[in-house]
Scaffold this motif. Structure first.
Motif, short mmCIF file in Angstrom:
data_model
loop_
_atom_site.label_atom_id
_atom_site.label_comp_id
_atom_site.label_asym_id
_atom_site.label_seq_id
_atom_site.Cartn_x
_atom_site.Cartn_y
_atom_site.Cartn_z
N CYS A 1 3.52 -9.11 2.35
CA CYS A 1 2.67 -8.60 3.42
C CYS A 1 1.52 -7.76 2.90
N GLU A 2 0.43 -7.76 3.68
CA GLU A 2 -0.68 -6.86 3.37
C GLU A 2 -0.27 -5.41 3.61
N HIS A 3 0.57 -5.20 4.63
CA HIS A 3 1.09 -3.86 4.93
C HIS A 3 2.62 -3.93 4.89
N PRO A 4 3.21 -4.02 3.70
CA PRO A 4 4.66 -4.20 3.60
C PRO A 4 5.43 -2.94 3.97
N PRO A 5 6.33 -3.01 4.95
CA PRO A 5 7.13 -1.83 5.30
C PRO A 5 8.12 -1.44 4.21
N CYS A 6 8.51 -2.40 3.37
CA CYS A 6 9.49 -2.11 2.32
C CYS A 6 8.97 -1.08 1.32
#
Length: 233
Positions: free
Chosen positions: A72-77
């Motif tokens: 993802c571009e904005h990875p929550p991990c």
């Protein structure tokens, strides 16, 4: 600027699982027996998930969708890891530092795509399968979280070859094992920021969509919906 991305054409995919096997072999993924799988302890960096497609009131059609890490571009991990064992690099690949991972599994909880796997036991391969392990990929110890890396080790090999030949990296020089092994040619890989690349053209097409796009994670794995696929490439 480079952003590595993958496009999967669901109209071409036959669910043969060649991508799953290629990923398993390429990345030294440990084998899980039946008892492990029954306890939810199987390990796979890419899986085929069932997806029912059809309008309300009609008989839905079952499709199997390949799901690797979405990078993802904005990875929550990356935001929940307390030791910074996972992070996104300047080319958009979400990597995993196994030496730093403490196995708390916060990242697996934060990931909405369920693409991270916890390594429950020491990796073992029956003889003579251990002789086929890739020397370019580490064998992870027990107690860490594993995930797809877009076969990042292949990128360095492609860059070294391009440098020795005195040329820039071309579209198609760097391909993950899953993409290279797909017999239906349903998977594509390249630079999303290069308008001349196959991936950029397909991602801008009318059939392109992303999983759980409403969450705002901006996955770099893009799918092509069912339709006429002949003129996309």
């Amino acid at each position: 600027m480079t952003r590595w991305a993958m496009v999967i054409d669901l109209d071409r995919c036959t669910a043969c699982q060649a991508c799953v096997v290629a990923c398993q072999v390429e990345n030294n993924i440990p084998l899980a027996d039946q008892s492990d799988s029954e306890r939810g302890r199987g390990i796979s960096w890419i899986r085929l998930a069932p997806f029912y497609e059809g309008e309300h009131g009609t008989r839905p059609e079952l499709r199997l969708v390949p799901i690797p890490c979405m990078h993802c571009e904005h990875p929550p991990c990356t935001r929940v890891c307390p030791v910074k064992a996972t992070k996104i690099d300047h080319e958009g690949i979400v990597g995993q530092n196994y030496a730093r991972c403490i196995g708390c599994r916060y990242c697996t909880t934060a990931c909405p795509y369920t693409v991270r796997r916890f390594n429950w036991k020491l990796p073992e391969w029956p003889a003579p399968m251990e002789e086929g392990l890739s020397p370019d990929v580490s064998v992870r110890p027990r107690g860490v979280v594993e995930k797809c890396t877009f076969c990042h080790h292949r990128l360095q090999v492609a860059r070294d070859k391009a440098r020795m030949e005195g040329r820039p990296l071309r579209d198609g020089d760097y391909l993950p094992a899953c993409v290279e092994s797909c017999p239906a040619e349903a998977m594509f890989f390249g630079d999303l920021d290069d308008p001349r690349s196959i991936v950029a053209r397909l991602a801008a097409g009318p059939r392109a969509f992303r999983l759980l796009e409403e969450l705002g994670t901006k996955p770099k794995v893009i799918y092509l919906s069912k339709g006429e696929s002949g003129g996309d490439v």
